[in-house]
Design a protein around this motif. Structure first.
Motif, PDB file in Angstrom:
ATOM      1  N   UNK A  99     -12.623  -1.612   8.693  1.00 13.34           N
ATOM      2  CA  UNK A  99     -12.213  -3.012   8.811  1.00 13.34           C
ATOM      3  C   UNK A  99     -10.829  -3.240   8.206  1.00 13.34           C
ATOM      4  N   UNK A 100     -10.168  -4.301   8.677  1.00  9.38           N
ATOM      5  CA  UNK A 100      -8.851  -4.654   8.137  1.00  9.38           C
ATOM      6  C   UNK A 100      -8.919  -4.949   6.647  1.00  9.38           C
ATOM      7  N   UNK A 101     -10.001  -5.561   6.201  1.00  7.59           N
ATOM      8  CA  UNK A 101     -10.137  -5.891   4.781  1.00  7.59           C
ATOM      9  C   UNK A 101     -10.093  -4.639   3.915  1.00  7.59           C
ATOM     10  N   UNK A 102     -10.788  -3.593   4.361  1.00  8.32           N
ATOM     11  CA  UNK A 102     -10.795  -2.339   3.613  1.00  8.32           C
ATOM     12  C   UNK A 102      -9.411  -1.696   3.620  1.00  8.32           C
ATOM     13  N   UNK A 103      -8.767  -1.734   4.774  1.00  4.11           N
ATOM     14  CA  UNK A 103      -7.429  -1.147   4.898  1.00  4.11           C
ATOM     15  C   UNK A 103      -6.426  -1.913   4.030  1.00  4.11           C
ATOM     16  N   UNK A 104      -6.501  -3.237   4.055  1.00  2.59           N
ATOM     17  CA  UNK A 104      -5.601  -4.065   3.235  1.00  2.59           C
ATOM     18  C   UNK A 104      -5.781  -3.765   1.751  1.00  2.59           C
ATOM     19  N   UNK A 105      -7.016  -3.592   1.330  1.00  2.39           N
ATOM     20  CA  UNK A 105      -7.291  -3.275  -0.074  1.00  2.39           C
ATOM     21  C   UNK A 105      -6.616  -1.966  -0.485  1.00  2.39           C
ATOM     22  N   UNK A 106      -6.730  -0.958   0.374  1.00  2.00           N
ATOM     23  CA  UNK A 106      -6.121   0.343   0.075  1.00  2.00           C
ATOM     24  C   UNK A 106      -4.603   0.253   0.063  1.00  2.00           C
ATOM     25  N   UNK A 107      -4.031  -0.414   1.064  1.00  2.00           N
ATOM     26  CA  UNK A 107      -2.579  -0.519   1.151  1.00  2.00           C
ATOM     27  C   UNK A 107      -2.001  -1.376   0.024  1.00  2.00           C
ATOM     28  N   UNK A 108      -2.759  -2.352  -0.440  1.00  2.00           N
ATOM     29  CA  UNK A 108      -2.297  -3.184  -1.562  1.00  2.00           C
ATOM     30  C   UNK A 108      -2.195  -2.356  -2.830  1.00  2.00           C
ATOM     31  N   UNK A 109      -3.165  -1.483  -3.038  1.00  2.00           N
ATOM     32  CA  UNK A 109      -3.112  -0.578  -4.193  1.00  2.00           C
ATOM     33  C   UNK A 109      -1.921   0.366  -4.077  1.00  2.00           C
ATOM     34  N   UNK A 110      -1.679   0.854  -2.856  1.00  2.00           N
ATOM     35  CA  UNK A 110      -0.527   1.732  -2.638  1.00  2.00           C
ATOM     36  C   UNK A 110       0.779   0.995  -2.916  1.00  2.00           C
ATOM     37  N   UNK A 111       0.884  -0.247  -2.436  1.00  2.00           N
ATOM     38  CA  UNK A 111       2.112  -1.017  -2.633  1.00  2.00           C
ATOM     39  C   UNK A 111       2.385  -1.267  -4.113  1.00  2.00           C
ATOM     40  N   UNK A 112       1.338  -1.427  -4.906  1.00  2.00           N
ATOM     41  CA  UNK A 112       1.513  -1.622  -6.351  1.00  2.00           C
ATOM     42  C   UNK A 112       2.067  -0.361  -7.008  1.00  2.00           C
ATOM     43  N   UNK A 113       1.645   0.799  -6.516  1.00  2.00           N
ATOM     44  CA  UNK A 113       2.076   2.067  -7.118  1.00  2.00           C
ATOM     45  C   UNK A 113       3.416   2.533  -6.559  1.00  2.00           C
ATOM     46  N   UNK A 114       3.654   2.264  -5.271  1.00  2.00           N
ATOM     47  CA  UNK A 114       4.857   2.762  -4.603  1.00  2.00           C
ATOM     48  C   UNK A 114       5.408   1.674  -3.679  1.00  2.00           C
ATOM     49  N   UNK A 115       6.136   0.706  -4.236  1.00  2.00           N
ATOM     50  CA  UNK A 115       6.602  -0.453  -3.447  1.00  2.00           C
ATOM     51  C   UNK A 115       7.510  -0.092  -2.283  1.00  2.00           C
ATOM     52  N   UNK A 116       8.135   1.087  -2.308  1.00  2.00           N
ATOM     53  CA  UNK A 116       9.070   1.456  -1.249  1.00  2.00           C
ATOM     54  C   UNK A 116       8.435   2.333  -0.177  1.00  2.00           C
ATOM     55  N   UNK A 117       7.126   2.554  -0.261  1.00  2.00           N
ATOM     56  CA  UNK A 117       6.453   3.405   0.719  1.00  2.00           C
ATOM     57  C   UNK A 117       6.506   2.766   2.108  1.00  2.00           C
ATOM     58  N   UNK A 118       6.714   3.582   3.127  1.00  2.00           N
ATOM     59  CA  UNK A 118       6.837   3.046   4.493  1.00  2.00           C
ATOM     60  C   UNK A 118       5.556   2.361   4.967  1.00  2.00           C
ATOM     61  N   UNK A 119       4.418   2.714   4.375  1.00  2.00           N
ATOM     62  CA  UNK A 119       3.156   2.088   4.776  1.00  2.00           C
ATOM     63  C   UNK A 119       3.065   0.638   4.317  1.00  2.00           C
ATOM     64  N   UNK A 120       3.963   0.214   3.439  1.00  2.00           N
ATOM     65  CA  UNK A 120       4.004  -1.193   3.030  1.00  2.00           C
ATOM     66  C   UNK A 120       4.277  -2.082   4.245  1.00  2.00           C
ATOM     67  N   UNK A 121       5.028  -1.569   5.206  1.00  2.00           N
ATOM     68  CA  UNK A 121       5.293  -2.335   6.436  1.00  2.00           C
ATOM     69  C   UNK A 121       4.017  -2.539   7.238  1.00  2.00           C
ATOM     70  N   UNK A 122       3.131  -1.537   7.229  1.00  2.00           N
ATOM     71  CA  UNK A 122       1.826  -1.699   7.887  1.00  2.00           C
ATOM     72  C   UNK A 122       1.017  -2.788   7.196  1.00  2.00           C
ATOM     73  N   UNK A 123       1.092  -2.805   5.866  1.00  2.00           N
ATOM     74  CA  UNK A 123       0.396  -3.840   5.098  1.00  2.00           C
ATOM     75  C   UNK A 123       0.933  -5.219   5.459  1.00  2.00           C
ATOM     76  N   UNK A 124       2.248  -5.341   5.564  1.00  2.00           N
ATOM     77  CA  UNK A 124       2.861  -6.633   5.885  1.00  2.00           C
ATOM     78  C   UNK A 124       2.423  -7.136   7.262  1.00  2.00           C
TER      79      UNK A 124
END
Length: 441
Positions: free
Chosen positions: A292-317
């Protein structure tokens, strides 16, 4: 010259040398004398004298110099001298000996194997560490079969009378990990052969082809099971195991054990919460499994906190579009110079600014901008780079600048002067006449 005269000369040489090296270490005279003496072996057996412990540390330094300058024959002589001291020199002999042999691998393969077999049984060396280094060397030389035999031999090494410690436990874990990697490579090779065989037999089905496929599948299952067993013992312990975790998950998915794969990735994130890759692996798995999107958003939010410049942040946005969190992540991303002239984040930030409606979003935008208004204008909107900037990037940056700085800002004005006539109407139509934040209190 009789034996008494020879011993007298040896003693004189060693005493002179000891006089030099016991002086101030900043004086290079002892090192020069010792280095020049390497061409002869006359003083080496004088190490057996009661004063030899003064010389051994200097020989270590000379050995280092010989290795760094690739003076291999002289390094061998120095190592021979060091070997006369039986205590606490085995590790040096191992490291230096291998370095000398590695200098000419094609002519020394058998010697490297012999030295490894002799060193791994010494009591003051971790034999498994010796085997592990030999294994890595064989892999770099492309000798997969020999590497497999070498790493399997580590299981027979016993360290009698030696207690386990943190380093030895780590070496054991690393060995298991690489044993798993060897089985993974064999599984992968079998998989590739199976796929090739399938392609070959597609137009020629028959009993032989069916039996061949059955054999391949059984072989692959056995190899995958052995690799998974090795990897399982690895990821349960602390440490960063990125190179192994991806192979482990691939095998679990092949074995259709997605639940276990999911739990392994969650556990890896918990144990490596500061490792951005852990969240990347979990996200990629979630996408493959259609979570689900909710699960994916949770994972990507944790990633964005650790690595704000990661390219996957765009997927989160993209998943949290037009929310206050989106603009936070976009600003954090664009703080990094690698994104300064990349189109997608500027397009997404412009889209957010054009569609902003809620007051909470305006409040967050105001907070983000207040943290950057003193340095962003000169940092991201530097006019000097306009001439070489991509056209679409330039236009999107100019529109964002007009939204945050107002229509009269220097960057947008400079872009209007250099932009093509065909693009100017589009830019003038979309440009913000005043900054969005002028009405925020």
């Amino acid at each position: 010259m009789d034996e008494q005269e020879t011993n007298s000369e040896d003693t004189a040489i060693i005493n002179e040398l000891l006089t030099l090296i016991t002086e101030d270490d900043d004086n290079p005279e002892w090192f020069t004398t010792l280095s020049n003496s390497v061409s002869t072996n006359d003083y080496f057996h004088a190490l057996k004298s009661s004063n030899h412990f003064y010389l051994v540390p200097r020989l270590f330094k000379l050995l280092q110099e010989c290795l760094v300058t690739q003076r291999w024959s002289e390094a061998l002589k120095v190592m021979n001298a060091i070997a006369t001291e039986p205590l606490h020199t085995s590790n040096t002999i191992w490291r230096a000996g291998m370095e000398i042999l590695y200098a000419n691998p094609s002519g020394n393969m058998s010697l490297i194997g012999q030295l490894t077999n002799q060193l791994k049984v010494l009591s003051d060396i971790n034999g498994k560490e010796v085997v592990l280094e030999y294994f890595m060397y064989l892999l770099t030389q492309g000798h997969l079969d020999d590497a497999k035999k070498a790493i399997q031999s580590a299981n027979t090494i016993k360290r009698h009378g030696q207690k386990s410690n943190e380093k030895s436990n780590y070496i054991n874990t690393l060995l298991r990990a690489y044993q798993g990697l060897v089985w993974y490579v064999e599984w992968l090779m079998s998989k590739q052969r199976h796929e090739f065989q399938t392609t070959q037999d597609r137009d020629n089905p028959g009993l032989v082809g069916v039996m061949s496929h059955i054999n391949y599948e059984e072989k692959m299952k056995l190899q995958a099971t052995k690799a998974v067993t090795c990897f399982q013992s690895v990821i349960n312990g602390p440490g960063v195991w990125d190179i192994f975790i991806t192979k482990y998950i691939e095998l679990l998915e092949y074995m259709q054990d997605e639940e276990k794969a999911h739990n392994v990735l969650l556990s890896y994130c918990e144990k490596n919460e500061d490792n951005p890759n852990a969240y990347c692996y979990l996200y990629e798995f979630q996408i493959r499994q259609g979570e689900s999107d909710d699960q994916v958003i949770k994972t990507l939010s944790l990633l964005a906190d650790k690595d704000p410049s990661n390219k996957l942040v765009l997927d989160l946005c993209n998943l949290i579009k037009d929310t206050p969190k989106e603009v936070e992540h976009l600003f954090n991303l664009l703080d990094y110079p690698m994104w300064n002239e990349t189109l997608l984040p500027w397009q997404q930030l412009l889209s957010f600014l054009e569609n902003i409606k809620s007051r909470p979003s305006l409040k967050v935008l105001d907070q983000c901008w207040n943290m950057r208004k003193d340095w962003w204008p000169n940092y991201v909107w530097n006019k000097d780079g306009i001439s070489t900037m991509d056209r679409e990037v330039m236009i999107n940056k100019a529109l964002v600048a007009s939204a945050l700085l107002g229509r009269e800002n220097a960057f947008t004005e400079a872009v209007l002067l250099v932009v093509d006539e065909e693009d100017k109407p589009r830019l003038l139509e979309k440009v913000f006449t005043s900054d969005l934040l002028s009405g925020i209190t």
